[in-house]
Design an enzyme around this catalytic site. Structure first.
Site, PDB file in Angstrom:
ATOM      1  N   PRO A   2       0.823  -1.209   0.000  1.00  0.00           N
ATOM      2  CG  PRO A   2      -0.718  -1.534   1.687  1.00  0.00           C
ATOM      3  CD  PRO A   2       0.587  -2.033   1.166  1.00  0.00           C
ATOM      4  CD  GLU A   3       4.366   3.723  -2.861  1.00  0.00           C
ATOM      5  OE1 GLU A   3       4.274   4.935  -2.567  1.00  0.00           O
ATOM      6  OE2 GLU A   3       5.430   3.204  -3.246  1.00  0.00           O
TER       7      GLU A   3
END
Length: 274
Positions: A2-3
């Site tokens: 997850p960015e």
DNA sequence: ACGGCCTCCTGACGGC
DNA sequence: TGCCGTCAGGAGGCCG
């Protein structure tokens, strides 16, 4: 992994389903995440209303009357809204169950994520050790070329590390650092202190652009964050350099180079990025 | 204040 | 088919 765009999309995806919902039970199946999950969450929150969902950096904030549940997805975490009755699978570590029969379920195979309680209001949260020294949000007006330029003077570290430092600007992870530097035509290895104000203006715009594009694309996959079928998929945004070492530069066709900067994989074009 | 390295963890992947 | 070694990677912690 997850960015920021995935975290933002998660917030937007879950918010309509959980804001205003009354907590019935908090189930912690495995408290061993990055830090131990705060004990006593169930007793603390049963009967309380989840007032609002927001985000600061890559931390997801669940607002309650007495404080916040802070959730970080780490590298492999995902949050989904599903029926509480749905059988928990491997790596489903925490459920926040609501009176509606729905729950917010955290799945995190690598357990680099975190779930903890911060007591108090927004001011108290700001004072928290993890929040008090954070840089601005990358998509805010506060984040501009001037800020990067000023804060980079006399800094010898690689510009890639510099823009990934949450004390400078939050939410720029490895993928988008690589992409933004490619777009800006700056070598990830260049010393942060040796980049001109003009080039920082450009870099700032590129960071905003790649993140905004990914978030916009995330909006189309919102449904992935609700329901029991499979795990939320991350964005298949067109990437120019990340994961493309050895392949041709999309701009000049020269072979992309991979180097390690601060134990992280960095891919760039030696011809286009200086 | 800064820079660099360590650490947590597991799935994926390559080699034999 | 299976076992084992290796590695990625967010980001705080720690040390020099």
């Amino acid at each position: 992994m997850p960015e920021l765009p995935e975290v933002e999309t998660t917030c937007c995806g879950i918010a309509p389903h959980v804001e205003g919902a009354c907590v019935q039970e908090v189930k912690v199946r495995n408290a061993k995440l990055r830090w131990p999950v705060t004990r006593g969450l169930n007793a603390k929150l049963s009967g309380e209303t989840l007032l609002r969902v927001s985000r600061r950096a890559k931390y997801i904030l669940l607002h309650f009357e007495q404080g916040y549940i802070v959730i970080h997805l780490g590298m492999s975490g995902s949050l989904r809204v599903m029926d509480s009755a749905e059988t928990a699978e491997k790596h489903d570590h925490v459920d926040i169950c609501f009176a509606s029969g729905k729950c917010l379920r955290l799945n995190d195979p690598r357990r680099f994520g975190a779930v903890f309680w911060v007591k108090g209001d927004e001011q108290q949260l700001q004072k928290h050790k993890l929040f008090n020294a954070l840089g601005p949000e990358p998509l805010s007006d506060e984040f501009d070329g001037k800020l990067l330029y000023q804060r980079s003077r006399n800094r010898k570290s690689a510009v890639k590390n510099f823009i990934m430092d949450g004390h400078i600007v939050v939410g720029v992870g490895n993928i988008y650092a690589n992409e933004a530097l490619f777009m800006a035509g700056i070598s990830p290895l260049r010393a942060a202190g040796k980049i001109s104000a003009f080039r920082y203006e450009r870099l700032t715009e590129c960071i905003k652009q790649v993140l905004a594009a990914a978030i916009k694309q995330g909006g189309t996959t919102l449904r992935d964050f609700v329901g029991g079928d499979g795990k939320p998929g991350y964005f298949k945004q067109e990437l120019h350099v990340y994961g493309r070492a050895g392949q041709a530069c999309t701009r000049c066709k020269q072979t992309l180079t991979e180097v390690r900067i601060g134990q992280r994989s960095s891919v760039y074009c030696k011809a286009c990025q200086r």
